[in-house]
Design a protein around this motif. Structure first.
Motif, PDB file in Angstrom:
ATOM      1  N   ARG A 244      29.906 -22.375  21.073  1.00 26.87           N
ATOM      2  CA  ARG A 244      30.659 -21.593  20.003  1.00 26.87           C
ATOM      3  C   ARG A 244      29.906 -20.248  19.390  1.00 26.87           C
ATOM      4  O   ARG A 244      30.468 -19.593  18.844  1.00 26.87           O
ATOM      5  N   VAL A 245      28.355 -20.636  19.770  1.00 26.66           N
ATOM      6  CA  VAL A 245      27.570 -19.521  19.084  1.00 26.66           C
ATOM      7  C   VAL A 245      27.504 -18.206  20.093  1.00 26.66           C
ATOM      8  O   VAL A 245      27.257 -17.898  20.976  1.00 26.66           O
ATOM      9  N   VAL A 246      28.351 -17.050  19.401  1.00 25.26           N
ATOM     10  CA  VAL A 246      28.490 -15.932  19.998  1.00 25.26           C
ATOM     11  C   VAL A 246      27.112 -15.096  19.773  1.00 25.26           C
ATOM     12  O   VAL A 246      26.621 -14.645  20.964  1.00 25.26           O
ATOM     13  N   PHE A 247      26.629 -15.048  18.735  1.00 21.19           N
ATOM     14  CA  PHE A 247      25.050 -14.692  18.558  1.00 21.19           C
ATOM     15  C   PHE A 247      24.606 -15.413  17.215  1.00 21.19           C
ATOM     16  O   PHE A 247      25.329 -15.545  16.193  1.00 21.19           O
ATOM     17  N   GLN A 248      23.249 -15.168  17.312  1.00 23.63           N
ATOM     18  CA  GLN A 248      22.466 -15.967  16.193  1.00 23.63           C
ATOM     19  C   GLN A 248      21.292 -14.498  16.028  1.00 23.63           C
ATOM     20  O   GLN A 248      20.287 -14.613  17.034  1.00 23.63           O
ATOM     21  N   LYS A 249      21.172 -14.133  14.897  1.00 18.79           N
ATOM     22  CA  LYS A 249      20.178 -13.019  14.727  1.00 18.79           C
ATOM     23  C   LYS A 249      19.631 -12.995  13.304  1.00 18.79           C
ATOM     24  O   LYS A 249      20.175 -13.185  12.210  1.00 18.79           O
ATOM     25  N   THR A 250      18.332 -12.540  13.028  1.00 17.00           N
ATOM     26  CA  THR A 250      17.721 -12.313  11.856  1.00 17.00           C
ATOM     27  C   THR A 250      17.473 -10.866  11.655  1.00 17.00           C
ATOM     28  O   THR A 250      17.080 -10.148  12.522  1.00 17.00           O
TER      29      THR A 250
ATOM     30  N   ASP B  52       0.967  -1.101   0.055  1.00 16.01           N
ATOM     31  CA  ASP B  52      -0.034   0.116   0.049  1.00 16.01           C
ATOM     32  C   ASP B  52       0.768   1.359  -0.063  1.00 16.01           C
ATOM     33  O   ASP B  52       0.465   2.387  -0.358  1.00 16.01           O
ATOM     34  N   ARG B  53       2.053   1.219   0.592  1.00 18.63           N
ATOM     35  CA  ARG B  53       2.895   2.364   0.692  1.00 18.63           C
ATOM     36  C   ARG B  53       3.843   2.604  -0.642  1.00 18.63           C
ATOM     37  O   ARG B  53       4.715   3.229  -0.528  1.00 18.63           O
ATOM     38  N   GLY B  54       3.536   1.517  -1.544  1.00 17.18           N
ATOM     39  CA  GLY B  54       4.375   1.598  -2.752  1.00 17.18           C
ATOM     40  C   GLY B  54       5.442   0.553  -2.847  1.00 17.18           C
ATOM     41  O   GLY B  54       5.734  -0.258  -1.507  1.00 17.18           O
ATOM     42  N   PRO B  55       6.047   0.240  -3.425  1.00 13.54           N
ATOM     43  CA  PRO B  55       7.248  -0.560  -3.668  1.00 13.54           C
ATOM     44  C   PRO B  55       8.502  -0.282  -2.739  1.00 13.54           C
ATOM     45  O   PRO B  55       8.895   0.626  -2.526  1.00 13.54           O
ATOM     46  N   ALA B  56       9.120  -1.464  -2.303  1.00 16.12           N
ATOM     47  CA  ALA B  56      10.148  -1.363  -1.098  1.00 16.12           C
ATOM     48  C   ALA B  56      11.265  -2.577  -1.821  1.00 16.12           C
ATOM     49  O   ALA B  56      10.553  -3.771  -1.726  1.00 16.12           O
ATOM     50  N   ALA B  57      12.567  -2.266  -1.494  1.00 13.35           N
ATOM     51  CA  ALA B  57      13.413  -3.527  -1.539  1.00 13.35           C
ATOM     52  C   ALA B  57      13.356  -3.943  -0.071  1.00 13.35           C
ATOM     53  O   ALA B  57      13.578  -3.059   0.852  1.00 13.35           O
ATOM     54  N   ARG B  58      13.417  -5.366   0.094  1.00 11.50           N
ATOM     55  CA  ARG B  58      13.474  -6.006   1.430  1.00 11.50           C
ATOM     56  C   ARG B  58      14.618  -7.099   1.219  1.00 11.50           C
ATOM     57  O   ARG B  58      14.654  -7.818   0.351  1.00 11.50           O
ATOM     58  N   LEU B  59      15.365  -6.777   2.363  1.00 12.62           N
ATOM     59  CA  LEU B  59      16.416  -7.782   2.537  1.00 12.62           C
ATOM     60  C   LEU B  59      16.576  -8.536   3.816  1.00 12.62           C
ATOM     61  O   LEU B  59      16.353  -7.661   4.912  1.00 12.62           O
ATOM     62  N   THR B  60      16.300  -9.825   4.078  1.00 17.87           N
ATOM     63  CA  THR B  60      16.311 -10.649   5.358  1.00 17.87           C
ATOM     64  C   THR B  60      17.538 -11.571   5.262  1.00 17.87           C
ATOM     65  O   THR B  60      17.589 -12.041   4.433  1.00 17.87           O
ATOM     66  N   ALA B  61      18.106 -11.581   6.052  1.00 24.15           N
ATOM     67  CA  ALA B  61      19.281 -12.465   6.541  1.00 24.15           C
ATOM     68  C   ALA B  61      19.307 -13.227   7.776  1.00 24.15           C
ATOM     69  O   ALA B  61      18.928 -12.347   8.788  1.00 24.15           O
ATOM     70  N   ASP B  62      19.550 -14.436   8.065  1.00 23.69           N
ATOM     71  CA  ASP B  62      19.876 -15.363   9.377  1.00 23.69           C
ATOM     72  C   ASP B  62      21.237 -15.274   9.396  1.00 23.69           C
ATOM     73  O   ASP B  62      22.067 -15.973   8.462  1.00 23.69           O
ATOM     74  N   VAL B  63      21.951 -14.687  10.413  1.00 19.31           N
ATOM     75  CA  VAL B  63      23.292 -14.656  10.487  1.00 19.31           C
ATOM     76  C   VAL B  63      23.542 -15.254  11.980  1.00 19.31           C
ATOM     77  O   VAL B  63      22.941 -15.182  13.061  1.00 19.31           O
ATOM     78  N   THR B  64      24.747 -16.012  11.803  1.00 25.53           N
ATOM     79  CA  THR B  64      25.567 -16.556  12.970  1.00 25.53           C
ATOM     80  C   THR B  64      26.844 -16.228  13.099  1.00 25.53           C
ATOM     81  O   THR B  64      27.773 -16.425  12.114  1.00 25.53           O
ATOM     82  N   LEU B  65      27.510 -15.843  14.177  1.00 26.51           N
ATOM     83  CA  LEU B  65      28.780 -15.606  14.639  1.00 26.51           C
ATOM     84  C   LEU B  65      29.268 -16.522  15.593  1.00 26.51           C
ATOM     85  O   LEU B  65      28.731 -16.887  16.421  1.00 26.51           O
ATOM     86  N   LEU B  66      30.238 -17.406  15.196  1.00 33.09           N
ATOM     87  CA  LEU B  66      30.802 -18.473  16.224  1.00 33.09           C
ATOM     88  C   LEU B  66      32.193 -18.097  16.500  1.00 33.09           C
ATOM     89  O   LEU B  66      32.829 -17.510  15.863  1.00 33.09           O
ATOM     90  N   ASP B  67      32.451 -18.674  17.600  1.00 27.51           N
ATOM     91  CA  ASP B  67      33.867 -18.531  18.274  1.00 27.51           C
ATOM     92  C   ASP B  67      34.476 -19.889  18.264  1.00 27.51           C
ATOM     93  O   ASP B  67      33.995 -20.881  19.057  1.00 27.51           O
ATOM     94  N   THR B  68      35.408 -20.159  17.285  1.00 25.73           N
ATOM     95  CA  THR B  68      35.768 -21.558  16.993  1.00 25.73           C
ATOM     96  C   THR B  68      36.902 -21.934  18.151  1.00 25.73           C
ATOM     97  O   THR B  68      37.354 -23.100  18.194  1.00 25.73           O
ATOM     98  N   THR B  69      37.145 -21.197  19.157  1.00 21.94           N
ATOM     99  CA  THR B  69      38.201 -21.603  20.339  1.00 21.94           C
ATOM    100  C   THR B  69      37.348 -22.374  21.457  1.00 21.94           C
ATOM    101  O   THR B  69      37.555 -23.066  22.382  1.00 21.94           O
ATOM    102  N   ARG B  70      35.894 -22.301  21.196  1.00 19.00           N
ATOM    103  CA  ARG B  70      34.909 -23.023  22.322  1.00 19.00           C
ATOM    104  C   ARG B  70      34.831 -24.488  21.709  1.00 19.00           C
ATOM    105  O   ARG B  70      34.692 -24.447  20.797  1.00 19.00           O
TER     106      ARG B  70
END
Length: 196
Positions: free
Chosen positions: A143-149, A119-137
């Protein structure tokens, strides 16, 4: 039979890539850590170079004579590598094929990469699921430092492939800046927690 080429009209497919300057990272101190960026995968609905749009719920279309230059996951990976390196905040930022080890590994999936018409017109949408790992664990859960969408939308000036590429550039810059801030904060907190 008149004419040649069977009556088919040839046309040139235009290819697009987002373009934006790396997000600024003012006041972030350098961190003595190396990060390896793994190739981001792409959700099957967007696994290709088609420029997808969503005209209404449950419906998807593609621009017929325009394409992304490479798949969304590859674009996102390349931009994150460039932006993390340009920030100067890490000892090293390594691509998956680079020699050497990185304590932290960044991985993810591009879940959405499209034009959403509403309704508000066209928009570019980007969605990504990201995980940062600490390999020393040792333990995988630790190992998962954070996981976020991350979900970002950027309004388009008009409904066209070029406007989608322009708006996706803005969406990519916002996503990259937000992710880099989260990475820097998470690594800083992890280092502080391990300090005596």
């Amino acid at each position: 039979v008149a004419g040649c080429g069977g009556g088919k009209s040839a046309y040139v497919v235009k290819h697009y890539l987002p373009e934006y300057s790396p997000p600024a990272a003012p006041g972030r101190p350098a961190v003595d850590a190396a990060i390896r960026v793994e190739p981001f995968s792409t959700a099957q609905a967007f696994a290709g170079t088609a420029m997808v749009y969503r005209p209404s719920p449950y419906q998807r279309g593609v621009y017929s004579r325009e394409r992304w230059r490479v798949m969304p996951g590859d674009m996102v990976t390349d931009f994150l590598l460039r932006d993390l390196r340009s920030s100067g905040a890490y000892k090293a930022v390594l691509a998956w094929e680079d020699a050497g080890e990185g304590r932290y590994v960044l991985a993810g999936t591009v879940a959405e990469f499209l034009e959403a018409d509403g309704d508000r017109g066209p928009a570019a949408r980007l969605t990504a699921d990201v995980t940062l790992l600490d390999t020393t664990r040792r333990e995988i859960p630790q190992r998962v430092v954070f996981q976020k969408t991350y979900a970002v939308e950027e309004a388009m000036k008009e409904k066209s492939a070029r406007a989608l590429a322009e708006a996706m550039s803005g969406a990519m810059k916002k996503f990259s800046g937000s992710l880099m801030a989260d990475i820097h904060r998470a690594i800083g907190e992890a280092k502080a927690a391990k300090a005596p």
